[in-house]
Design an enzyme around this catalytic site. Structure first.
Site, mmCIF file in Angstrom:
data_model
loop_
_atom_site.group_PDB
_atom_site.id
_atom_site.type_symbol
_atom_site.label_atom_id
_atom_site.label_comp_id
_atom_site.label_asym_id
_atom_site.label_seq_id
_atom_site.Cartn_x
_atom_site.Cartn_y
_atom_site.Cartn_z
ATOM 1 C CG ASP A 105 -1.861 -1.121 1.294
ATOM 2 O OD1 ASP A 105 -2.180 -1.670 0.223
ATOM 3 O OD2 ASP A 105 -2.297 -1.457 2.413
HETATM 4 N N1 URA Z 1 -1.261 -5.876 3.922
HETATM 5 C C1 URA Z 1 -1.744 -4.626 3.879
HETATM 6 O O1 URA Z 1 -2.787 -4.342 4.440
HETATM 7 N N2 URA Z 1 -1.048 -3.699 3.209
HETATM 8 C C2 URA Z 1 0.106 -3.957 2.596
HETATM 9 O O2 URA Z 1 0.698 -3.048 2.013
HETATM 10 C C3 URA Z 1 0.602 -5.258 2.644
HETATM 11 C C4 URA Z 1 -0.093 -6.209 3.307
#
Ligand code: URA
Length: 239
Positions: A105
């Site tokens: 993310d």
């Molecule tokens: N899980 C998440 O919620 N975000 C990420 O970036 C990776 C795993």
């Protein structure tokens, strides 16, 4: 090993555009196995033949593998109209050729592998291979052993999907808790949604490991390095 056009090999290595590379050949600045090249379209096997560019040997690499310590605020994609992307952080000659292996993310930090080796990338992401991913996170609220038990059984997410068993290690528990979690899938926002299933919010998330590949903690956020031969060999063994 593949035979390829000399101008394509040189352009792929970032020596210049095809046009510029043709010019270098015309100027007699490219040598192949000790002979000055005259035809930019000549076929070469770059792994086997010695290519000199203005006297300097070309260290040919068909594939590259970068480990990036992804900083927050950067998108795990190859292009984005608004934000900086992870490939923008790499050397310009490779930026257009590599892709991130999976996504983090925008606000997530840590280990991201980038490569132009589509086959390795595909296998590492295949759910069948169950390559595990370990994260460090800070959670607003108290994480308890009951959460760890629930994670071990699989968590039902907001869309009804039940995750594979995950390992939750509690490092500290309080108003804000610190944990490590290992998951074997990569569903959209998976870690955040697993905690959200218990009314808990992830306030910081960092990936530490993917399969055998550990984040090199000497890399500052935004820094990268190429994988070592050992790191690459271990990753290949997983697939
Ligand atoms: N899980 C998440 O919620 N975000 C990420 O970036 C990776 C795993």
């Amino acid at each position: 090993m593949k035979r390829e056009r000399l101008d394509k090999v040189l352009a792929n290595m970032g020596i210049g555009t095809r046009k510029e590379v043709k010019q270098l050949v015309k100027q007699g600045l490219i040598e192949v196995d000790g002979v000055t090249a005259t035809d930019p379209g000549m076929h070469v096997i770059p792994e086997q033949q010695e290519i000199l560019v203005d006297g300097e040997p070309l260290h040919y690499k068909r594939y590259v593998y970068f480990m990036l310590n992804k900083p927050p605020g950067v998108i795990s994609a190859t292009e984005d109209p608004r934000h900086e992307t992870v490939v923008d952080l790499l050397p310009p000659e490779w930026a257009a050729k590599v892709h991130p292996v999976g996504r983090l993310d925008i606000d997530t930090e840590g280990l991201l592998l980038l490569t132009n080796d589509g086959q390795l990338s595909h296998s590492l992401l295949s759910p069948k291979k169950k390559v595990d991913k370990e994260y460090y996170a800070r959670i607003a609220g108290r994480v308890t052993p009951e959460h760890a038990d629930a994670f071990a059984k699989g968590v039902t997410l907001d869309d009804g999907y039940v995750t594979m068993p995950a390992r939750l290690e509690i490092l500290s528990s309080g108003e804000e808790s610190e944990i490590k979690v290992t998951i074997m899938e990569g569903k959209f926002h998976q870690v955040k949604r697993m905690f959200a299933a218990f009314g808990l919010q992830v306030v910081y998330l960092k990936r530490l490991r993917m399969g055998t590949l550990l984040l090199d903690e000497t890399l500052e956020p935004g820094e990268y390095r190429e994988l070592t031969d050992e790191e690459l060999a271990s990753l290949r063994k997983l697939t």
